[in-house]
Design an enzyme around this catalytic site. Structure first.
Site, PDB file in Angstrom:
ATOM      1  N   ILE A  16     -12.494  -4.023  -3.357  1.00 14.99           N
ATOM      2  CA  ILE A  16     -12.408  -3.491  -2.000  1.00 14.99           C
ATOM      3  C   ILE A  16     -11.573  -2.212  -1.971  1.00 14.99           C
ATOM      4  CG2 ILE A  16     -11.565  -3.949   0.338  1.00 14.99           C
ATOM      5  CD1 ILE A  16     -12.205  -6.919  -0.174  1.00 14.99           C
ATOM      6  N   ARG A  36      -1.446   0.030 -10.989  1.00 12.46           N
ATOM      7  CA  ARG A  36      -0.486  -0.097 -12.085  1.00 12.46           C
ATOM      8  C   ARG A  36      -1.072   0.317 -13.419  1.00 12.46           C
ATOM      9  NH1 ARG A  36       1.501  -6.183 -11.934  1.00 12.46           N
ATOM     10  NH2 ARG A  36      -0.762  -6.427 -11.714  1.00 12.46           N
ATOM     11  N   ASP A  61       3.428   0.350  -8.991  1.00 12.19           N
ATOM     12  CA  ASP A  61       3.650  -1.086  -9.067  1.00 12.19           C
ATOM     13  C   ASP A  61       4.338  -1.480  -7.771  1.00 12.19           C
ATOM     14  OD1 ASP A  61       4.436  -3.694  -9.487  1.00 12.19           O
ATOM     15  OD2 ASP A  61       5.371  -3.319 -11.442  1.00 12.19           O
ATOM     16  N   VAL A  62       3.637  -2.181  -6.889  1.00 13.77           N
ATOM     17  CA  VAL A  62       4.192  -2.487  -5.569  1.00 13.77           C
ATOM     18  C   VAL A  62       5.398  -3.408  -5.646  1.00 13.77           C
ATOM     19  CG1 VAL A  62       1.928  -2.172  -4.502  1.00 13.77           C
ATOM     20  CG2 VAL A  62       2.673  -4.485  -5.119  1.00 13.77           C
ATOM     21  N   ASN A  88      -3.544  -2.506   0.212  1.00 14.30           N
ATOM     22  CA  ASN A  88      -4.645  -3.369  -0.206  1.00 14.30           C
ATOM     23  C   ASN A  88      -4.293  -4.266  -1.391  1.00 14.30           C
ATOM     24  OD1 ASN A  88      -7.680  -4.022  -0.688  1.00 14.30           O
ATOM     25  ND2 ASN A  88      -7.030  -3.064  -2.594  1.00 14.30           N
ATOM     26  N   TYR A 162      -1.508 -18.092  -1.031  1.00 14.26           N
ATOM     27  CA  TYR A 162      -2.251 -16.925  -0.577  1.00 14.26           C
ATOM     28  C   TYR A 162      -2.415 -16.951   0.941  1.00 14.26           C
ATOM     29  CZ  TYR A 162      -6.022 -13.506  -0.107  1.00 14.26           C
ATOM     30  OH  TYR A 162      -6.791 -12.431   0.267  1.00 14.26           O
ATOM     31  N   LYS A 166      -0.715 -14.216   3.729  1.00 13.39           N
ATOM     32  CA  LYS A 166      -1.457 -13.409   4.691  1.00 13.39           C
ATOM     33  C   LYS A 166      -0.984 -13.684   6.124  1.00 13.39           C
ATOM     34  CE  LYS A 166      -3.908 -11.165   1.723  1.00 13.39           C
ATOM     35  NZ  LYS A 166      -3.638  -9.729   1.480  1.00 13.39           N
ATOM     36  N   THR A 197     -15.160 -10.454  -5.031  1.00 13.12           N
ATOM     37  CA  THR A 197     -14.273  -9.664  -5.896  1.00 13.12           C
ATOM     38  C   THR A 197     -13.718 -10.589  -6.967  1.00 13.12           C
ATOM     39  OG1 THR A 197     -12.233 -10.116  -4.665  1.00 13.12           O
ATOM     40  CG2 THR A 197     -13.597  -8.271  -3.900  1.00 13.12           C
TER      41      THR A 197
END
Length: 239
Positions: A16, A36, A61-62, A88, A162, A166, A197
């Site tokens: 995505i 990354r 790298d978040v 994202n 997960y 969110k 994905t």
């Protein structure tokens, strides 16, 4: 700031994220491909450029403060500013994830990337976004994070960490929208739908291009568009 819109898409080397970058690039935007992995990032940039997009790589790298700061500096130097940030990048954390069996370390890792990573990158990019004439922040969420839908719909055996990440991210979206109210920065969560994905083992029923549509819509909202909302292609998603 130049007249050309500039966007950073995190996790843009595939799926995505790549399609969000491609869609915004097709609009004539300059796109920072945040990722990354150097090889995957370079490959994505080359592919986007071959399709006519003005893309450049952004090592990011978040989960790392220094990386986020360096990414902001690179964008400022390379593009002169930033108009849109699309958060994202995300992980699932593996399956199964039931509340009674999940390793707390898994929850911590998922929240670190999916929530704290968003906060880290957003705050690093905010000085540039404040300088934009049309600043937008898009947080890629999921309808599985909706408490209303979790309590009224049988979603099947979904990963608990997960889902919770969110839900957490949606709350973060609301708080940013409240704090930034009146600044012109519109902040919204977007749900791509059940998209095929590697995040879900390609089990989704939508293509990555279809999943990217909501992010592109929210990134290009007019100045009087909504902020602090949760949307998919059909409209508002319940909290």
């Amino acid at each position: 700031m130049s007249e050309q819109m500039v966007a950073l898409v995190t996790g843009a080397n595939k799926g995505i994220g790549y399609e969000i970058a491609a869609g915004l690039g097709a609009l004539g935007w300059r796109i920072g491909v945040g990722a990354r992995d150097r090889q995957r990032r370079d490959t994505a940039v080359e592919k986007l450029r071959a399709a006519g997009a003005d893309a450049f790589g952004v090592p990011l790298d978040v989960n790392d403060d220094a990386s986020a700061a360096a990414a902001a500096e690179l964008i400022a130097d390379h593009a002169g500013g930033l108009d849109v940030l699309v958060n994202n990048a995300a992980i699932v954390g593996g399956m199964p994830q039931t509340p009674t069996t999940i390793d707390p370390a898994t929850v911590r890792a998922v929240v670190e990337t999916n929530v704290i990573g968003v906060i880290r990158v957003t705050n690093a990019m905010l000085p540039m976004l404040r300088g934009s004439a049309s600043p937008r922040i898009v947080n890629m969420s999921s309808s599985v994070g909706s408490l209303a839908l979790q309590t009224t719909t049988d979603m099947g055996p979904l990963p608990m960490a997960y889902l919770a990440s969110k839900t957490f991210l949606n709350a973060v979206t609301v708080q940013y929208a409240k704090e930034l109210s009146g600044t012109g920065i519109l902040v919204n969560s977007g749900c791509p739908g059940f998209t095929a994905t590697d995040l879900n083992g390609f089990q989704g029923v939508r293509t990555p291009q279809q999943g990217a549509a909501i992010a592109i819509h929210l990134a290009t909202l007019p100045g009087d568009g909504p902020t602090g909302g949760f949307f998919d292609d059909a409209g508002t998603v319940p909290w």
